[in-house]
Design a protein around this motif. Structure first.
Motif, mmCIF file in Angstrom:
data_model
loop_
_atom_site.group_PDB
_atom_site.id
_atom_site.type_symbol
_atom_site.label_atom_id
_atom_site.label_comp_id
_atom_site.label_asym_id
_atom_site.label_seq_id
_atom_site.Cartn_x
_atom_site.Cartn_y
_atom_site.Cartn_z
ATOM 1 N N UNK A 47 0.682 -1.171 -0.027
ATOM 2 C CA UNK A 47 -0.056 0.124 -0.078
ATOM 3 C C UNK A 47 0.639 1.305 -0.055
ATOM 4 N N UNK A 48 1.953 1.141 0.679
ATOM 5 C CA UNK A 48 2.931 2.588 0.932
ATOM 6 C C UNK A 48 3.538 2.658 -0.660
ATOM 7 N N UNK B 42 -5.917 -14.864 -4.114
ATOM 8 C CA UNK B 42 -7.300 -14.466 -3.621
ATOM 9 C C UNK B 42 -7.421 -13.576 -2.624
ATOM 10 N N UNK B 43 -6.624 -13.891 -1.664
ATOM 11 C CA UNK B 43 -6.694 -12.973 -0.478
ATOM 12 C C UNK B 43 -6.155 -11.517 -0.543
ATOM 13 N N UNK C 108 -6.793 -5.611 -1.784
ATOM 14 C CA UNK C 108 -6.471 -4.406 -2.710
ATOM 15 C C UNK C 108 -7.740 -3.797 -3.219
ATOM 16 N N UNK C 109 -8.831 -4.920 -3.826
ATOM 17 C CA UNK C 109 -9.920 -4.277 -4.499
ATOM 18 C C UNK C 109 -10.675 -3.323 -3.705
ATOM 19 N N UNK C 110 -10.590 -3.567 -2.230
ATOM 20 C CA UNK C 110 -11.356 -2.747 -1.558
ATOM 21 C C UNK C 110 -10.934 -1.374 -1.324
ATOM 22 N N UNK C 111 -9.499 -1.237 -1.578
ATOM 23 C CA UNK C 111 -8.696 0.093 -1.455
ATOM 24 C C UNK C 111 -9.040 1.011 -2.775
ATOM 25 N N UNK D 96 -6.454 -8.006 6.690
ATOM 26 C CA UNK D 96 -6.435 -6.888 7.919
ATOM 27 C C UNK D 96 -7.188 -6.953 8.994
ATOM 28 N N UNK D 97 -8.138 -7.948 9.082
ATOM 29 C CA UNK D 97 -9.142 -8.454 10.006
ATOM 30 C C UNK D 97 -8.371 -9.355 10.906
#
Length: 561
Positions: free
Chosen positions: A368-369, A390-391, A396-399, A531-532
């Motif tokens: 992400x950075x 897949x994980x 990343x798709x939700x970012x 991240x959960x």
């Protein structure tokens, strides 16, 4: 040079009677130097001392005889005009000139090979070609092939093309190893087109094998581009139900081993390889691997099916395998080995970087950075398994990132769509497994991120080889944690050989023992990408099970009623 020396050179092989023609010799200054000096000294002396310095006639006669013998026997023979020789000396000069010409030619060839880091092993390797026009003049390439080469945009042969094309033009069996993105595909397509010349209704005359469907399709597309207007027809097996009648319609077959073996094993076989003249194996080190990930058994069946006495074999790869080399020496006829640069090395156009991220959670933060700081697409991210692909995709798709994923569990249509969107620029970031690490040529990939550390130097070379292709620059970032220390030493060696900076402690690390090396070959277990928190994930899973169980009970009650 005085007159006497000039006379001796011009009069090689002739006799001069100094006794009879002494006066002429005096006028032309042809007498030996010491005689001339004596004469000039005598001229300066006073006339009354003349009798003391003049030589006696007997001494002069002896000197003339001695000089005559020297002219006759002692002076080595010379050629006054080029091409005029003395009797008995006919072939010596010819042999010397041939030897010198051969030596100069070999020095020129060695200079070309050294300049391009071409290493050849084998008997009588053909001379490398330095331009595509040279192929046209030397080997009589079809003019349309030369036009297609120019249309595609190839300006000059790459090092592997310089040596591999002439070798295959001479019908030599070859084992070639060159860095990723160095033009290996064109190196075997061009000679095949030259040998096959035109379409004939004889069946498949050339077979090209690749480990993945994506790579096989890429080779098929490249063949279509280079063979346009020649008449040769290529075929790619989309499904294993291809009818046998199609054989006569095509000259070249491009396929993966599994589909081809399935068709060969049918009763009767759905396909025949009896007319194959060229068997080309791309990514040969992968196809020769044994076990679940390798194709050795399938390759053996294909090899046995090519029963023609005229079949020639060519093996290409970006990495070197000792097993492949030994097999080639035993089974190939007069094999020529060609290596470009150092074995198992990465291309120098890639800027390589190792980044310590601490734990598995640190990898996601690091990705992400990098993306938040700004990257120029397209970008490839490599993970070790389809589950982790897949994980990471779901994270990343939700970012809000323009990201897609490709792995072996997807259908062929889904995989083709993912590749097509990535090539066209609709997808900026593509998450993939080792599936895409072999041979795939995406134009202009600017960044490769090794999210999961590769478990071998060969895997690392193929992964980062998706960028920095065809002379372009690229960047590769590799994340590592404490558990990846077993692999650090081999990867750091590859980086140093490519001219990239590496911390000194990595190079000083001891080589792992046999037990650790065996363990390193297995895919390491890693924490899931999320991240959960794990406790929250467990709660969600319990709820899902409860609702699923409750739903099942409701269905049972409904049936009873």
């Amino acid at each position: 040079m005085d007159g006497f020396g000039l006379f001796r050179k011009l009069g090689v092989g002739t006799k001069f009677d100094f006794k009879r023609f002494r006066k002429d010799a005096d006028v032309l200054n042809l007498l030996p130097q010491n005689t001339n000096l004596t004469t000039s000294d005598n001229a300066r002396q006073p006339e009354d001392d003349e009798t003391e310095n003049v030589e006696s006639e007997s001494e002069k006669g002896a000197e003339e005889e001695e000089m005559s013998r020297e002219m006759k026997d002692g002076e080595p023979e010379m050629t006054v005009l080029q091409g005029l020789k003395k009797k008995g000396e006919k072939s010596g000069t010819k042999n010397k000139s041939k030897q010198s010409f051969t030596k100069l030619k070999q020095e020129k060839i060695n200079h070309i090979r050294n300049k391009n880091r071409i290493h050849c092993f084998g008997e009588d390797p053909p001379s490398p070609c330095t331009s595509f026009d040279q192929l046209l003049s030397t080997y009589g390439f079809h003019p349309q092939i030369s036009k297609n080469i120019a249309t595609v945009g190839y300006m000059k042969p790459t090092p592997i093309q310089m040596q591999a094309i002439p070798a295959m033009m001479h019908r030599r069996e070859i084992l070639a190893c060159a860095p990723t993105g160095s033009g290996k595909t064109a190196a075997f397509i061009l000679p095949i087109m030259h040998h096959l010349k035109e379409h004939k209704k004889k069946g498949y005359r050339a077979l090209i094998l690749a480990p993945t469907r994506e790579l096989a399709k890429q080779i098929y597309r490249e063949f279509l581009r280079l063979s346009e207007g020649i008449g040769l027809k290529a075929h790619y097996i989309n499904k294993a139900t291809t009818e046998k009648q199609l054989e006569k319609k095509f000259d070249v077959l491009v396929s993966t081993p599994n589909r081809l073996v399935y068709m060969l094993q049918q009763d009767p076989p759905h396909i025949s390889l009896s007319q194959v003249e060229w068997l080309v194996i791309d990514e040969s080190d992968k196809l020769f691997e044994d076990g679940k990930t390798g194709f050795r058994e399938q390759l053996a069946k294909v090899y046995q099916a090519c029963v023609s006495n005229n079949v020639k074999r060519a093996l290409f790869s970006a990495t070197f395998a000792v097993e492949v080399e030994e097999w080639c020496k035993l089974n190939l006829d007069n094999v020529l080995q060609v290596y470009i640069g150092a074995k198992n090395s990465a291309t120098t156009t890639i800027e390589q970087e190792l980044k310590f991220v601490g734990t598995e959670t640190g990898k996601l933060l690091a990705v992400r950075d990098i993306i938040s700081k700004g990257v120029q697409p397209p970008v490839l991210i490599f993970v070790q398994s389809k589950e982790r692909a897949r994980e990471l995709f779901h994270e990343l798709i939700y970012d809000g990132m323009n990201v897609d994923v490709i792995h072996s569990d997807q259908t062929q249509e889904q995989r083709d769509s993912a590749v097509k969107n990535f090539r066209s620029g609709k997808t900026w970031i593509l998450i993939c497994t080792e599936l895409m690490g072999r041979g795939m040529d995406f134009i202009g990939v600017n960044l490769v991120i090794n999210y999961d550390f590769p478990n071998s130097a060969i895997s690392y070379i193929h992964r980062i080889g998706r960028t920095g292709r065809a002379g372009r620059s690229g960047r590769a970032v590799t994340f590592f944690t404490e558990t990846d220390s077993v692999y650090l030493r081999s990867i750091s060696r590859v980086m140093v050989n490519a001219g990239c900076p590496v911390p000194s402690y990595m190079l000083d690390m001891k080589r792992p023992n046999k037990k650790l090396r065996r363990a390193a070959k297995r895919v390491p277990k890693r924490d899931r990408i999320s991240t959960v928190a794990q406790c929250d994930i467990d709660k969600i899973n319990k709820k899902r099970k409860y609702f699923a169980k409750d739903k099942g009970n409701q269905v049972k009650r409904a049936k009873v009623k």
